[in-house]
Design a protein around this motif. Sequence first.
Motif, PDB file in Angstrom:
ATOM      1  N   THR A   7       0.981  -0.609   0.102  1.00 25.39           N
ATOM      2  CA  THR A   7       0.174   0.339  -0.356  1.00 25.39           C
ATOM      3  C   THR A   7       0.729   1.474  -0.068  1.00 25.39           C
ATOM      4  O   THR A   7       2.414   1.214  -0.069  1.00 25.39           O
ATOM      5  N   ARG A   9       0.730   3.394   2.026  1.00 24.95           N
ATOM      6  CA  ARG A   9       0.816   3.805   3.354  1.00 24.95           C
ATOM      7  C   ARG A   9       2.436   3.039   3.832  1.00 24.95           C
ATOM      8  O   ARG A   9       3.637   3.174   4.601  1.00 24.95           O
ATOM      9  N   LYS A  34      -3.770   8.166   8.259  1.00 27.35           N
ATOM     10  CA  LYS A  34      -4.669   7.636   6.499  1.00 27.35           C
ATOM     11  C   LYS A  34      -3.966   7.956   5.334  1.00 27.35           C
ATOM     12  O   LYS A  34      -3.343   7.416   4.384  1.00 27.35           O
ATOM     13  N   THR A  35      -3.936   9.748   6.126  1.00 28.16           N
ATOM     14  CA  THR A  35      -3.421   9.922   4.226  1.00 28.16           C
ATOM     15  C   THR A  35      -2.543  11.776   4.738  1.00 28.16           C
ATOM     16  O   THR A  35      -1.976  12.137   4.214  1.00 28.16           O
TER      17      THR A  35
END
Length: 187
Positions: A7, A9, A34-35
């Motif tokens: 991902t 991340r 998350k962002t």
Amino acid sequence: EMKRSGTSRERSDFLLMKLYNITAPHDMPYALGKTKVYFRAGALERLESIRLEYFSSRAIVIQTWARLIMAGKRYEEMRFACIAIQARGRAYLEAKAFRKKQRAAVILQCAVRCLFAVWELEWRRENRAVTVIQSQWRMINHRRYYIETKHSAYIIQRCYRTKRNQVILREKLAELLENARMENRLA
């Protein structure tokens, strides 16, 4: 090695760990949301300093190449200028040598002509008597030819006059004889 799978991340975490040279996950100066990425105090400055070091090293490389190109151009200009100066110097020296050779040739030609003129003068002085005798002889021969031609002309003129006078005398004699006969007949 950078992870190509996973991902975003996981990839962000991998990149940040590489940038900070972190091997243990508990010493991380950042936190991943998350962002967003949240940095602890001083962590962002460290990233900025790494970025500035990277940009300054790249700027140094660019400046080095720019200086290299400018120095190369300056070197070529100086090289061409040096070649032009050398060519002009050689041309000047060659022209100077040519003028020197030309002057020497003119002096040599003058000396040779002078020598030939002296020889000619000496030859003429030695042969002056011969020249005078030859000119006198030619004059005498031409004079003799002139006198002979003149005498021949006189002879031709005398013969012509004699012949003409003979014809006139015969005509007059014939006329006198005719007149004498006529007088004899009348008498």
